[in-house]
Write an enzyme that holds these catalytic residues in place. Sequence first.
Site, mmCIF file in Angstrom:
data_model
loop_
_atom_site.group_PDB
_atom_site.id
_atom_site.type_symbol
_atom_site.label_atom_id
_atom_site.label_comp_id
_atom_site.label_asym_id
_atom_site.label_seq_id
_atom_site.Cartn_x
_atom_site.Cartn_y
_atom_site.Cartn_z
ATOM 1 N N TYR A 35 -73.099 28.807 -38.749
ATOM 2 C CA TYR A 35 -72.870 29.874 -39.722
ATOM 3 C C TYR A 35 -72.676 29.274 -41.111
ATOM 4 C CZ TYR A 35 -70.587 33.481 -42.449
ATOM 5 O OH TYR A 35 -70.268 34.365 -43.453
ATOM 6 N N GLN B 90 -10.373 50.572 -53.295
ATOM 7 C CA GLN B 90 -11.558 49.771 -52.997
ATOM 8 C C GLN B 90 -12.532 49.854 -54.166
ATOM 9 O OE1 GLN B 90 -12.311 50.135 -48.313
ATOM 10 N NE2 GLN B 90 -12.693 52.036 -49.382
#
EC number: 4.3.1.24
Length: 715
Positions: free
Chosen positions: A107, A347
């Site tokens: 190829y 928090q």
Amino acid sequence: METVTKNGYQNGSLESLCVNQRDPLSWGVAAEAMKGSHLDEVKRMVADYRKPVVKLGGETLTIAQVASIAGHDTGDVKVELSESARPGVKASSDWVMDSMDKGTDSYGVTTGFGATSHRRTKQGGALQKELIRFLNAGIFGNGTETCHTLPHSATRAAMLVRINTLLQGYSGIRFEILEAITRLLNNNITPCLPLRGTITASGDLVPLSYIAGLLTGRPNSKATGPTGEVLDAAEAFKAAGIESGFFELQPKEGLALVNGTAVGSGLASMVLFETNVLAVLSELLSAIFAEVMNGKPEFTDHLTHKLKHHPGQIEAAAIMEHILDGSAYMKAAKKLHETDPLQKPKQDRYALRTSPQWLGPQIEVIRFSTKSIEREINSVNDNPLIDVSRNKAIHGGNFQGTPIGVSMDNVRLAIASIGKLLFAQFSELVNDFYNNGLPSNLTASRNPSLDYGFKGAEIAMASYCSELQYLANPVTTHVQSAEQHNQDVNSLGLISSRKTAEAVDILKLMSTTFLVALCQAIDLRHLEENLKSAVKNTVSQVSKRVLTTGANGELHPSRFCEKELLKVVDREYVFAYVDDPCSATYPLMQKLRQVFVDHALENGENEKNFSTSVFQKIEAFEEELKALLPKEVESARAAYDSGNSAIDNKIKECRSYPLYKFVREELGTVLLTGEKVQSPGEEFDKVFTAMCQGKIIDPMLECLGEWNGSPLPIC
């Protein structure tokens, strides 16, 4: 232990090429590569990036070396080819010529290409010439406003990666061609490649064909020289000192040059080097954010992250913990929280408190993708592969750049997530409802009505974040069938790399803006401390003078107000009143007056007697305070502006100081105020340019120089 290199021609048996019995699927190698900390890996990358020579042998190229060659276009970093690779490269090239002579059908050597591989020819050289011609299908947009040329840094990266791939001796190309590409690199001669036109399967055919076009002297080939001048092929060869003349491609050589993933993986390497650095920077920025926000450092406690098990999260938390451990800001914040636990929420908000959990998975994705691309740039990724040891050409699909497309899509998601975190943190920082006493928009002028600080920057950050989140959409879900349905699935690797490069650029814009804002906040905390000290001293002085005694020199009940008055000063945010400290509409004077009212109510019968009335002292106290306080505040402000503050900047006692020092001293940025001519963008540009030049790396790593790679003990 035997080692195998270069197609079995040195130091190894044929059998050992087939299967590694200890790790047949290479999962062990992949796992081994992930050992150690991310920070240590970044340090290794930086060391690799700064080496003066990149020696290529086909199997040990790193993404940092690719980034180095891409970015160093002044000749101070050189590429060398390992001579040990020459025999293997020559053997595969000889095999192709021998097979052609024998009439072997291969190829791309005797056949047409792709969907037309049913065609046959014995004119191997002419076939390669035609391959390069028809693949020169890119558009550069010469003479138009829009540039369609691949950045020359990305082209240099592609050249380096392609050389490395071909050095492994499975591609059927002459060593002399690889030497010629190396000469181009070392002399900063960069072929012009089109920006678009590849689907990265069969490799990056179209852009790589322009490198081949320059090597073969095609008349449409162009290159840029060391100073940006445009060169034709002959001028490029002369400038690079390639005296052999243009190459007449032998069978398979054109295919070897174009049928690979080097453009996509080269750009991916550049992108990942910067992304890894920015990931560490995001950890530092999150830690500094905690410092200036008077955050609670327990969010970094190792037990929390150990129980979650994710290594990226554990490391991110440990790095932040190291920065915050012993921080002067954390000590002051702890004292503040102990004195008045209700002054802020129990928090911190998610952008601070969950930053390790947010960044950890992104770091894991970035690390895994880094290793994936590092494997790709050391892979043989063309077709067919020439296996000389078994005397055959193997037809496969290593040109499929899926590792690039998938990795880049994933990294882009991680980058977008990091950017989203920075935007959330920035939004808190500039909002006086959330930033624990800093002024709105981080304004630093005496008159906030004529200073809007980082308001424009916040709008810009929203723009950056929106574009970054859009770019996070995957590229790989948009595959189109190509080349007469032969390339019916394809990776889009370069397209994804290009989009990720855009995302990195935007994240640098966001990181720059946020870093300058953090330095502004650091300076404002310094100013805040000095102003508060001046206010407190003045209130104390006035209290002693006005409240201690009555008209006849006797001790007055109002003297007991002083302690509560000073508590008011401690509790009230300075920037909420300091532009007009004695205004009756501002919280300071209102809260001070309330202290007198409360004491007057407790004063009982004494309050009815003018000489012992606490309430009667309010007017004298306020008049004295109004006479002194504005002057003392201005004096403290003037001392700060001249660099003679009574209280030094806390940042000097923090591990984050090198980054602040770099921005303020080395880059020469200043505290932004409406009283000065500098715009925010001018200061951002200084930092952005330095970031693009890699100058941020050393101060960033200096912040972490004392970290031993482990979290603090749980005790």
